[in-house]
Every structure is written in C-alpha cells, then in structure tokens.
Write a protein that holds these residues in place. Structure first.
Motif, PDB file in Angstrom:
ATOM      1  N   MET A  91     124.174  -0.296  61.329  1.00 58.56           N
ATOM      2  CA  MET A  91     124.054  -1.676  61.793  1.00 58.56           C
ATOM      3  C   MET A  91     123.688  -1.717  63.269  1.00 58.56           C
ATOM      4  O   MET A  91     124.079  -0.832  64.011  1.00 58.56           O
ATOM      5  N   PRO A  92     122.948  -2.705  63.742  1.00 57.50           N
ATOM      6  CA  PRO A  92     122.422  -3.825  62.961  1.00 57.50           C
ATOM      7  C   PRO A  92     121.195  -3.379  62.153  1.00 57.50           C
ATOM      8  O   PRO A  92     120.411  -2.551  62.606  1.00 57.50           O
ATOM      9  N   ALA A  93     121.070  -3.923  60.945  1.00 58.32           N
ATOM     10  CA  ALA A  93     119.961  -3.550  60.075  1.00 58.32           C
ATOM     11  C   ALA A  93     119.746  -4.634  59.032  1.00 58.32           C
ATOM     12  O   ALA A  93     120.636  -5.432  58.743  1.00 58.32           O
ATOM     13  N   VAL A  94     118.539  -4.641  58.487  1.00 60.68           N
ATOM     14  CA  VAL A  94     118.211  -5.461  57.331  1.00 60.68           C
ATOM     15  C   VAL A  94     117.671  -4.506  56.278  1.00 60.68           C
ATOM     16  O   VAL A  94     116.822  -3.660  56.568  1.00 60.68           O
ATOM     17  N   GLU A  95     118.193  -4.645  55.069  1.00 60.40           N
ATOM     18  CA  GLU A  95     117.834  -3.755  53.970  1.00 60.40           C
ATOM     19  C   GLU A  95     116.941  -4.468  52.975  1.00 60.40           C
ATOM     20  O   GLU A  95     117.156  -5.640  52.655  1.00 60.40           O
ATOM     21  N   ILE A  96     115.954  -3.744  52.463  1.00 57.68           N
ATOM     22  CA  ILE A  96     115.173  -4.238  51.342  1.00 57.68           C
ATOM     23  C   ILE A  96     115.726  -3.577  50.083  1.00 57.68           C
ATOM     24  O   ILE A  96     116.045  -2.389  50.081  1.00 57.68           O
ATOM     25  N   LEU A 127     110.913  -9.511  61.645  1.00 58.74           N
ATOM     26  CA  LEU A 127     111.765  -8.336  61.830  1.00 58.74           C
ATOM     27  C   LEU A 127     110.890  -7.180  62.292  1.00 58.74           C
ATOM     28  O   LEU A 127     109.715  -7.092  61.947  1.00 58.74           O
ATOM     29  N   ASP A 128     111.461  -6.277  63.084  1.00 60.32           N
ATOM     30  CA  ASP A 128     110.658  -5.146  63.540  1.00 60.32           C
ATOM     31  C   ASP A 128     111.027  -3.842  62.847  1.00 60.32           C
ATOM     32  O   ASP A 128     110.400  -2.814  63.084  1.00 60.32           O
ATOM     33  N   HIS A 168     116.254   5.199  54.081  1.00 61.60           N
ATOM     34  CA  HIS A 168     114.843   5.242  54.457  1.00 61.60           C
ATOM     35  C   HIS A 168     114.566   4.043  55.365  1.00 61.60           C
ATOM     36  O   HIS A 168     115.268   3.026  55.278  1.00 61.60           O
ATOM     37  N   ALA A 169     113.535   4.166  56.198  1.00 60.02           N
ATOM     38  CA  ALA A 169     113.234   3.073  57.130  1.00 60.02           C
ATOM     39  C   ALA A 169     111.735   3.002  57.389  1.00 60.02           C
ATOM     40  O   ALA A 169     111.000   3.970  57.195  1.00 60.02           O
ATOM     41  N   ILE A 170     111.326   1.816  57.812  1.00 53.95           N
ATOM     42  CA  ILE A 170     109.969   1.588  58.285  1.00 53.95           C
ATOM     43  C   ILE A 170     110.060   0.576  59.415  1.00 53.95           C
ATOM     44  O   ILE A 170     110.877  -0.357  59.357  1.00 53.95           O
ATOM     45  N   ASP A 171     109.257   0.788  60.452  1.00 55.09           N
ATOM     46  CA  ASP A 171     109.215  -0.217  61.516  1.00 55.09           C
ATOM     47  C   ASP A 171     107.831  -0.851  61.551  1.00 55.09           C
ATOM     48  O   ASP A 171     106.921  -0.441  60.822  1.00 55.09           O
ATOM     49  N   LEU A 172     107.712  -1.848  62.363  1.00 56.90           N
ATOM     50  CA  LEU A 172     106.497  -2.650  62.400  1.00 56.90           C
ATOM     51  C   LEU A 172     105.261  -1.807  62.742  1.00 56.90           C
ATOM     52  O   LEU A 172     104.199  -2.010  62.168  1.00 56.90           O
TER      53      LEU A 172
END
Length: 176
Positions: A91-96, A127-128, A168-172
């Motif tokens: 956190m902080p995070a947004v999950e798909i 979101l970035d 897993h993650a992805i940024d802008l």
C-alpha cells in the motif's frame, strides 16, 4: 453511469439482476479455489460483496465492473479495480482483478475485460500504477497479467492465510 464497451463485452455498474448469476459463479469451487482461502460464497455473501464493490465505486471513483456479454446480456463475472488493503506491504496501491464463470474461461474474455479496466485506470482515472495479485501457481491469472504488460514485482506471503502470493505491476510509462 460508468460503462465500457469492448468488442464483445459491456463493463458496467452492478444492478439487482446480477445477484443470482454472480452467486452462481461464486458458488463454484473451481472458480473460487484461488480466491481468499478457497471457500465458495453463498447468496448472502455474494450480496454483501456486491454491496462492498458498489461502496468502493462511491468512495474511490472506481471499482469492480459487472461484465456481461454484449450479444446476450448474460453476466459472466467481474473485472475492475479495488484497493488491496489485505496486503499492507504494497500500500498505497490499486489492484486490477477479474473473476469469470468457468464456462467463460479460455475464450479471451478475462484479458479483454482486464485490458479495458487497465485502460480505465490509467487513462480515465489518472492512476500512474496498477498491481495485480495472485496466489502462486495460478498460471491462468498470470497469463492475463503478462498480456496486460505487467511484470512480476514481488513474491510474498498472504498475511492471513500464509500461502505464497505473486504481485505483478505496470506503471504509466510501461503502459504507454
């Protein structure tokens, strides 16, 4: 009302007609084996979950979309965004995330819906960075994450259930 159309799907907010088909999806042990402790949800638990998902829309400006087939209007599950509070270390995070009825697996619907939700997160909601979390061994979910351009960022342990998780993650900049 927020709606997203893809070639085959409509992603939209929840309505009263979604409870029974979503409860049927949540009652399938094969669908739920990678979710939480693997327990199925009954009708009441599904109603509570949908209520929480709608509250997140009101509080955060995003949430889990009900996903229906454009041709038939049939609810096939959900895809969208949530705040993964169960995993404080990221956190902080947004999950798909996404969950589809078993009869809809293997047809590209999860990737199609998840891609639309990712685009919504990064382009519409500004979101970035977006993460996706799965239990180790859930190769189907990880395949969708890779199709979205996400990369493994962290291997950790579920704080409540103790099983291994993969974040897993992805940024802008990766998305663009």
């Amino acid at each position: 009302m927020t709606e997203i159309h893809t070639p085959r799907l409509l992603l939209r907010r929840w309505n009263d007609y979604d409870l029974a088909p979503m409860a049927e999806i949540n009652a399938d042990p094969e669908v739920m084996r990678w979710i939480g402790d693997g327990s199925v949800y009954d009708l009441e638990q599904t109603a509570e979950a949908i209520e929480r998902w709608e509250e997140e829309w009101d509080e955060e400006g995003f949430g889990l979309f009900a996903v229906e087939l454009l041709g038939s209007g049939e609810l096939i599950g959900f895809a969208g965004l949530s705040v993964p509070e169960f995993l404080p270390e990221i956190m902080p995070a947004v999950e798909i995330g996404w969950r589809l009825g078993r009869q809809f697996w293997g047809q590209g619907y999860a990737s199609e819906a998840a891609h639309a939700a990712l685009e919504f997160a990064l382009e519409d909601r500004g979101l970035d960075r977006v993460v996706s979390i799965t239990r180790a061994g859930n190769t189907a979910a990880e395949n969708v994450m890779h199709k979205l351009g996400m990369e493994l960022e962290l291997a950790t342990t579920h704080p409540e259930y103790g099983f291994p998780l993969r974040v897993h993650a992805i940024d802008l900049t990766q998305y663009a």
